[in-house]
Design an enzyme around this catalytic site. Structure first.
Site, PDB file in Angstrom:
ATOM      1  N   ASP A 529      20.969  63.659  50.226  1.00  0.00           N
ATOM      2  CA  ASP A 529      21.755  62.429  49.813  1.00  0.00           C
ATOM      3  C   ASP A 529      21.654  61.728  48.489  1.00  0.00           C
ATOM      4  O   ASP A 529      20.267  61.713  47.293  1.00  0.00           O
ATOM      5  CB  ASP A 529      21.762  61.183  50.696  1.00  0.00           C
ATOM      6  N   VAL A 530      22.758  61.886  47.267  1.00  0.00           N
ATOM      7  CA  VAL A 530      22.878  62.296  46.423  1.00  0.00           C
ATOM      8  C   VAL A 530      22.809  60.282  45.331  1.00  0.00           C
ATOM      9  O   VAL A 530      22.721  60.187  44.070  1.00  0.00           O
ATOM     10  CB  VAL A 530      24.034  62.453  45.187  1.00  0.00           C
ATOM     11  N   SER A 612      38.773  60.797  39.084  1.00  0.00           N
ATOM     12  CA  SER A 612      40.834  60.726  39.944  1.00  0.00           C
ATOM     13  C   SER A 612      42.016  59.817  38.939  1.00  0.00           C
ATOM     14  O   SER A 612      41.386  59.028  37.779  1.00  0.00           O
ATOM     15  CB  SER A 612      40.838  59.412  40.641  1.00  0.00           C
ATOM     16  N   TYR A 625      38.140  51.079  44.190  1.00  0.00           N
ATOM     17  CA  TYR A 625      38.607  53.100  43.270  1.00  0.00           C
ATOM     18  C   TYR A 625      39.319  53.137  42.282  1.00  0.00           C
ATOM     19  O   TYR A 625      38.020  54.088  41.570  1.00  0.00           O
ATOM     20  CB  TYR A 625      39.450  53.459  44.797  1.00  0.00           C
ATOM     21  N   LYS A 629      36.953  55.055  39.633  1.00  0.00           N
ATOM     22  CA  LYS A 629      36.857  56.131  38.695  1.00  0.00           C
ATOM     23  C   LYS A 629      37.224  56.110  37.682  1.00  0.00           C
ATOM     24  O   LYS A 629      37.259  57.468  36.408  1.00  0.00           O
ATOM     25  CB  LYS A 629      37.823  57.080  39.568  1.00  0.00           C
ATOM     26  N   THR A 660      44.061  66.588  51.148  1.00  0.00           N
ATOM     27  CA  THR A 660      42.642  67.086  51.063  1.00  0.00           C
ATOM     28  C   THR A 660      42.022  66.774  52.800  1.00  0.00           C
ATOM     29  O   THR A 660      42.855  65.555  53.215  1.00  0.00           O
ATOM     30  CB  THR A 660      41.320  67.002  49.846  1.00  0.00           C
TER      31      THR A 660
END
Length: 733
Positions: A529-530, A612, A625, A629, A660
């Site tokens: 888990d980063v 993004s 979001y 980003k 994706t």
């Protein structure tokens, strides 16, 4: 070879006292252990250690006879005229020549057996693909028909130069630069296998101020071998017996630590001007003396403490007959013939101080596993770098250092070098302000000219051979191709060893399977888990342990996160989303950057952050979001500025509406999919491979001059504002 005869060197004459019985036992064992070379647990190994009769590397002489004044055409088209033979040996047909180019420039041409030529050529080509090193002597041309590798000529080699009056600071500079070259090899899992003083070449100039070192390079890479971590060369006495490590005498296992031992002996030679293992002329004339037994006794006398001696025997293994040889040699030490440990040596030679003995002790530990690395040696305080520079810069430094301590010496300075004396500390650039404007300009131009990099006639390689990458978020559900999985596969295809990190075990495993099942490269799964510092630290440690280094970090983890505007967003979810999208990248870089800093070269590492187009344009239905980003975009710019001095590039890929698994996992109608396509100028659909290709470029040496870049991969969506409006709506209509 540098083309000069070395001066006679001094030898320490502490004769061993070998009994005849012991001498006979040694020779009996020695004859029993001769065996052909082999390799242990190798992945890609090429060693050319033996040219004697029966050697697998023995070949007939090249078919074309080369004579004085012969002209050879290099692969580059350059013509070379043979001036003289620099080196030839009775047991080998190959020779080393001095040649001149059409412009009078000198070159050294080395004949090699064809099989060795191919291996050496491939290795040096791989090294050149990563940028020409200032500290490694790499080929500048070849003549494949004659199996000749061509090098630039060097002024001298260290075996000769160390006997001259060279200041201690210059001697340490030579050792430091040689270590840098050795570290570059070890960073790429290459063992030199023949480290010795006459394989260290120096370009220098004589001046009124003394010898000025212009450049130092570790040479003779023809015997070098790729040896991956956990592997070793065994069964061959690599290197020269006066410089080789005890395990090399015993025919392995040999790895990078063996190079370090040999370099420790070079360090002693540079300071004491003595080849400490060399038998004296009187000893060589004694028919009862076995030269190798003299060398081994001195090795044990100077460096083999009881615990490290036992560790060496364990390293060799109980099946090695050399364990008995070493035991027999050690048995000769007693009160009449005591050991002379190096750490107890005393003398009046400048540089033979406790710091130096501590450094050499770390390199010559008889236990190969306990020796320091080249990087650790470079960081040792004994080799602390003084900012003197070289060439013209060094001359000015010495002059102004002299004036600072004694301004009365101003009249002794050549008129063209004079400037108002000033008692000041001179740094690498501050001395330019002491010159007149015209002299400062000329001086700066001279420095800039001397530092101009050589421009290769070939484009930069796109290969990742020898590079190690970490890709976070490298998994995807099933066989889907997300941005991280695409990047991992593409990096591996180009030769990188890739640690595929994901908190979903099955996803990471599947990425590794996709890398390896078609022979696309080398991958290793890591589950973590980063957002946790412990996992990020363990991730970097795992990459270095498995592959020996770290060159590339792809920060790819990200989520959609909290929904809603500033009015209705859940702040707990907001914090969690920022931690995943931004904090994870900071944590990963926190532990990756120190590992990259250990690398060498102009570019030591590359980080690619996944952003993004939402971070550039905003405008999504939710606040979290695009905000996170956008933070990644400016974090990338800040990191690029912070770590450029470390040679670490940081860039950002900003994908548009790619198709994706992250996007279609929850279901997507054909209508929505078509609408996404139409938002771009090209009107087409992108996928994970498009993002992966952009990542691969920014991580590669092809982008070596690219940092702080925000690269949209969006089919033109970020520049499509207003493209759907009628022409009459334009201000210029």
């Amino acid at each position: 070879m540098a083309g000069v005869k070395p001066k006679k060197v001094l030898f320490l004459r502490w004769p061993p006292r070998l009994l005849s019985k012991r001498y006979m036992t040694f020779n009996t064992i020695h004859r029993a252990v001769i065996q052909p070379p082999r390799f242990q647990s190798r992945s890609r190994v090429a060693v050319s250690c033996s040219y004697g009769p029966g050697s697998p590397y023995s070949t007939a002489p090249p078919s074309d006879t080369i004579t004085l004044r012969s002209r050879l055409a290099g692969e580059s088209g350059r013509q070379y005229t043979i001036e003289c033979i620099l080196q030839e040996k009775e047991d080998r047909p190959e020779k080393v020549y001095l040649a001149s180019g059409d412009n009078g420039r000198k070159f050294v041409l080395k004949e090699l057996p064809p099989s060795i030529f191919e291996l050496a050529y491939d290795m040096q080509r791989d090294l050149l693909a990563q940028g020409r090193s200032a500290y490694l002597r790499l080929m500048c041309d070849t003549t494949p028909k004659q199996s000749i590798i061509i090098y630039d000529y060097a002024t001298d080699h260290l075996l000769s130069l160390a006997q001259k009056e060279v200041p201690l600071s210059a001697r340490k500079r030579i050792l430091r630069d040689t270590l840098r070259g050795l570290a570059e090899l070890h960073d790429r899992n290459i063992v030199h296998a023949d480290v010795k003083a006459n394989n260290i070449l120096i370009n220098y100039e004589n001046s009124n101020e003394g010898i000025i070192i212009k450049g130092v390079q570790l040479a003779d890479l023809e015997n070098a071998a790729y040896v991956t971590p956990g592997s070793a060369i065994i069964g061959s006495q690599v290197g020269n017996q006066l410089w080789r490590s005890p395990e090399a005498h015993a025919q392995g296992p040999v790895n990078s630590s063996s190079d370090i031992f040999s370099f420790g002996i070079v360090c002693i030679y540079v300071i004491l001007r003595s080849v400490i293992f060399a038998p004296s002329p009187e000893e060589l004339e004694d028919a009862e003396m076995e030269p190798l037994s003299i060398i081994l006794e001195r090795q044990l006398s100077y460096f083999a403490e009881p615990d490290t001696f036992d560790a060496l025997l364990r390293h060799l293994g109980p099946e090695s007959p050399w364990c008995e040889i070493f035991t027999v040699v050690r048995s000769g030490f007693n009160t009449q013939n005591p050991r002379k440990p190096f750490h107890l040596w005393k003398g009046e030679k400048p540089g033979l101080d406790q710091d130096f003995k501590d450094l050499v002790g770390g390199m010559t530990n008889f236990d190969p596993a306990m020796r320091i690395t080249a990087r650790e040696a470079l960081a040792h305080k004994c080799l602390k770098e003084h900012r003197e520079g070289g060439g013209v810069q060094c001359v000015y430094y010495k002059i102004y250092s002299m004036l600072a301590t004694d301004p009365n010496k101003y009249d002794n300075v050549a008129p063209e070098l004079r400037a108002p004396p000033r008692s000041t500390r001179v740094t690498s650039h501050s001395h330019i302000t002491l010159l007149s404007p015209s002299l400062a300009n000329n001086h700066h131009q001279a420095i800039m000219t001397s530092q101009q990099p050589e421009v290769s006639s070939r484009p930069i390689s796109a290969s990742f051979a020898g590079k190690v990458a970490i890709v976070t978020g490298a998994g995807s559900a099933g066989d889907g191709i997300g941005n991280g999985r695409a990047a991992a596969i593409l990096l591996a295809e180009q030769g990188a060893s890739v640690l595929c990190v994901d908190r979903e075990k099955d996803w990471a495993n599947r990425t590794v399977e996709m890398i390896t099942e078609e022979g696309k490269g080398k991958g290793l799964a890591f589950y973590g888990d980063v957002t946790k510092a412990t996992d990020c630290e363990a991730m970097v440690e795992a990459a270095v342990k498995a592959f020996g280094r770290l060159d590339i970090l792809i920060n790819n983890v990200g989520i959609g996160g909290a929904r809603g505007t500033a009015v209705d967003v859940d702040m707990v979810e907001w914090a969690s989303g920022m931690e995943v999208n931004v904090g994870s990248m900071v944590l990963s870089a926190k532990y990756a950057i120190p590992a990259m800093q250990k690398n060498t070269g102009q570019v030591r590492g590359s980080i690619v952050n996944m952003g993004s187009v939402a971070g550039i344009r905003g405008g999504t239905p939710h606040l979290l979001y695009p905000t996170s980003k956008g933070a990644i975009v400016n974090m990338t710019r800040a990191m690029a500025a912070h770590h450029a001095p470390d040679g670490i590039r940081v860039n950002c890929v900003c994908p548009g509406m790619l198709y994706t698994p992250m996007m279609y996992a929850g279901g997507m109608s054909e209508e929505a999919r078509e609408a996404r396509k139409k938002r771009s100028l090209l009107g087409t659909e992108g996928n994970g491979w498009d993002a992966g290709c952009a990542v691969r470029f920014l991580a590669s040496d092809e982008a070596r001059w690219v940092t702080g870049v925000i690269l949209p991969v969006d089919a033109g969506a970020t520049c499509a504002v207003g493209s759907d409006l009628p022409k009459t709506a334009s201000v210029s209509s």
